[in-house]
Design a protein around this motif. Sequence first.
Motif, PDB file in Angstrom:
ATOM      1  N   SER A   1       0.826  -1.212   0.000  1.00 38.75           N
ATOM      2  CA  SER A   1       0.000   0.000   0.000  1.00 38.75           C
ATOM      3  C   SER A   1       0.855   1.255   0.000  1.00 38.75           C
ATOM      4  N   MET A   2       1.982   1.224   0.706  1.00 40.74           N
ATOM      5  CA  MET A   2       2.885   2.367   0.706  1.00 40.74           C
ATOM      6  C   MET A   2       3.447   2.621  -0.690  1.00 40.74           C
ATOM      7  N   ALA A   3       3.823   1.551  -1.400  1.00 44.38           N
ATOM      8  CA  ALA A   3       4.346   1.707  -2.760  1.00 44.38           C
ATOM      9  C   ALA A   3       3.298   2.362  -3.659  1.00 44.38           C
ATOM     10  N   GLU A   4       2.046   1.936  -3.520  1.00 47.88           N
ATOM     11  CA  GLU A   4       0.974   2.506  -4.337  1.00 47.88           C
ATOM     12  C   GLU A   4       0.692   3.953  -3.940  1.00 47.88           C
ATOM     13  N   ALA A   5       0.653   4.238  -2.642  1.00 50.73           N
ATOM     14  CA  ALA A   5       0.389   5.600  -2.178  1.00 50.73           C
ATOM     15  C   ALA A   5       1.514   6.554  -2.547  1.00 50.73           C
TER      16      ALA A   5
ATOM     17  N   ILE B   1      -1.909  11.278  -8.724  1.00 52.35           N
ATOM     18  CA  ILE B   1      -2.594  10.289  -7.897  1.00 52.35           C
ATOM     19  C   ILE B   1      -4.101  10.551  -7.875  1.00 52.35           C
ATOM     20  N   TRP B   2      -4.506  11.815  -7.921  1.00 52.18           N
ATOM     21  CA  TRP B   2      -5.926  12.120  -7.905  1.00 52.18           C
ATOM     22  C   TRP B   2      -6.597  11.696  -9.212  1.00 52.18           C
TER      23      TRP B   2
ATOM     24  N   PRO C   1      -7.375   2.392  -3.942  1.00 49.63           N
ATOM     25  CA  PRO C   1      -7.899   3.595  -4.596  1.00 49.63           C
ATOM     26  C   PRO C   1      -9.078   4.224  -3.856  1.00 49.63           C
ATOM     27  N   VAL C   2      -9.926   3.404  -3.238  1.00 52.17           N
ATOM     28  CA  VAL C   2     -11.053   3.941  -2.477  1.00 52.17           C
ATOM     29  C   VAL C   2     -10.553   4.731  -1.276  1.00 52.17           C
ATOM     30  N   VAL C   3      -9.556   4.205  -0.601  1.00 53.40           N
ATOM     31  CA  VAL C   3      -8.986   4.885   0.566  1.00 53.40           C
ATOM     32  C   VAL C   3      -8.351   6.211   0.151  1.00 53.40           C
ATOM     33  N   LEU C   4      -7.587   6.184  -0.932  1.00 51.71           N
ATOM     34  CA  LEU C   4      -6.937   7.408  -1.401  1.00 51.71           C
ATOM     35  C   LEU C   4      -7.970   8.453  -1.829  1.00 51.71           C
ATOM     36  N   LYS C   5      -9.033   7.993  -2.473  1.00 51.52           N
ATOM     37  CA  LYS C   5     -10.096   8.923  -2.844  1.00 51.52           C
ATOM     38  C   LYS C   5     -10.710   9.550  -1.601  1.00 51.52           C
ATOM     39  N   ARG C   6     -10.967   8.741  -0.576  1.00 51.80           N
ATOM     40  CA  ARG C   6     -11.546   9.254   0.669  1.00 51.80           C
ATOM     41  C   ARG C   6     -10.617  10.302   1.300  1.00 51.80           C
ATOM     42  N   LEU C   7      -9.316  10.033   1.286  1.00 55.15           N
ATOM     43  CA  LEU C   7      -8.358  11.004   1.823  1.00 55.15           C
ATOM     44  C   LEU C   7      -8.388  12.292   1.005  1.00 55.15           C
TER      45      LEU C   7
ATOM     46  N   GLY D   1     -12.248   8.322  -9.506  1.00 51.07           N
ATOM     47  CA  GLY D   1     -13.419   7.567  -9.922  1.00 51.07           C
ATOM     48  C   GLY D   1     -13.635   6.276  -9.159  1.00 51.07           C
ATOM     49  N   ALA D   2     -12.845   6.034  -8.112  1.00 52.05           N
ATOM     50  CA  ALA D   2     -12.947   4.781  -7.356  1.00 52.05           C
ATOM     51  C   ALA D   2     -14.294   4.679  -6.638  1.00 52.05           C
ATOM     52  N   VAL D   3     -14.799   3.449  -6.551  1.00 56.29           N
ATOM     53  CA  VAL D   3     -16.100   3.187  -5.934  1.00 56.29           C
ATOM     54  C   VAL D   3     -15.940   2.193  -4.794  1.00 56.29           C
TER      55      VAL D   3
END
Length: 581
Positions: free
Chosen positions: A213-217, A356-357, A332-338, A362-364
């Motif tokens: 998750s860190m690599a993706e974030a 990243i945005w 992606p859902v978590v990042l969208k929420r942030l 568009g994540a659901v």
Amino acid sequence: MTFKPAQWPRRLRSQEWYGGISRDVIYHRSWLKNQGYPDDLFDGRPIIGILNTFSELSPCNGIHMKDLAEKIKAGIWEAGGFPVEVPVFSASENTFRPSAMMFRNLAALSIEETIRGQPMDGAVLMVGCDKTTPSLMMAAASCDIPSIVVTGGPMLNGYYRGERVGSGTHLWKFSEAVKAGEMTQEEFLEAEVSMSRSTGTCNTMGTASTMASMAEALGMALSGNAAIPAVDSRRRVIAQHSGRRIVQMVKDDMKPSDILTKDAFMNAIRTNAAIGGSTNAVIHLLALAGRVGIDLTLEDWDRWGRDVPTIVNLMPSGKYLMEEFFYAGGLPVVLKRLGEGGMLARDTLTVSGKTIWEEVRGAVNHNDDVILPTDKALTQSGGIVVVTGNLAPKGAVLKPSAATPALLQHRGRAVVFEDIDDYKARIEDPDLDIDETCVMVLKNCGPKGYPGMAEVGNMGLPPKILRKGVTDMIRISDARMSGTAYGTVVLHTSPEAAAGGPLAVVRNGDMIELDVANRRLHLDVSDAELATRLAGWTPLPGQPESGYAWLHQAHVQGADTGADLDFLIGCRGNAVGKESH
């Protein structure tokens, strides 16, 4: 962030080995041709190193990594690149002794020189177990060639008698249940076979899933990479897409230094809070930041993560596993929420070439019980807490989402174990002078002390305490804790005991105060008494005199700065070395 691609075509790094007709070039090229490669593969197309950590002794990086490598190769061929698979050092937490952490830096050093010393224009970092992810990213950052992370993915859910079983988390839970007399040894062995029922990494939000998750974030992996199960066909699809993408990254000259900015690290720290991620991420991100010259501190971890709610309902903090996290929509859902909450630097660059945005807007969310609404968060103030005081002048860390709230402010009598062997020898003694109000203290398990800072900080409680129905006590050490573990555990106490930190001179009967709200860890002795004790401290005998253990002991830094080797900090670049033929 605006990224300006480099001019293409240009002379690639690999052409220093393979471009032209000199004797030395013919030497390099002719040897590689013994594998049947035609002439036109050496005409200036990007050579991509697939750095594969597959190992049959590294179960998280198991046989599925071979299949993923083939998919990556397919993507590279499709995009006009030349793939070469390169086996690299694979440090596994579940097999390496004395601790895989001791070998993270050796792996990073080895892989850095593998990249620098060979004709690679870009690298695909194939990672799995928790130490492979930081070590390969650290190596790529120090060389600064275009690089993309592909993780092996988590294993499938485990089940035992209808109960969802999390790898690691239930190991600790069942082990304590056996000691408490609530589970038989035979039942424990029966449960063993349900813990790891497919290839892949831990299925909890342990360190492997946290670092994925860190690599993706951070933007170092394609969006959605972190949560796809190892055996899911979509894991192979993202591997192939990553192979295609790295070729374009080489053409654009998009490097780790373009992606790993201070804002990217802020995004990762806040993501770690939102997912209830492992405390090990603290050490790994501090070390990675050091490789790219980013000034990242423990204070940044505390400040950026403090007000982020933990919304991912996964073990060890919650009840679900990575399989459900993926089905719910994944990171992606978590990042969208942030991002919607103003807690994401939206314009940070990712390896996709998009921000990243752009990747996550568009994540659901497909399951509100797995990725929780903010008002139903596991804790409204997640993140990694950093406490300081006379017991930890340079800081110590604690994971609130895995702790018992009632223990976050507590004062208790110290019961001291001088090292892990002392703990093992005494913990089951019915005459051990301890009750549930005490504070368990473990020394000499830090980067220098263990050596290698093993995951022993979540000390099991004494059986006589467990039999009372007590499942948590405050535990303090300079060790680490598995990301799959839980409890009110203070870790990474710095300076460590083996370096002469105050932890080294704590005595049985001393009173210790933990006040998480005020970020305080205090040993209740006078300054004069503490100074006298420290003046009389002497280092442990029996330190290594040769080999890598000696090198590690001599050069490893403290946990508060990432426990990297002091001579590996910084970016050394990827200049081609002098020809020797």
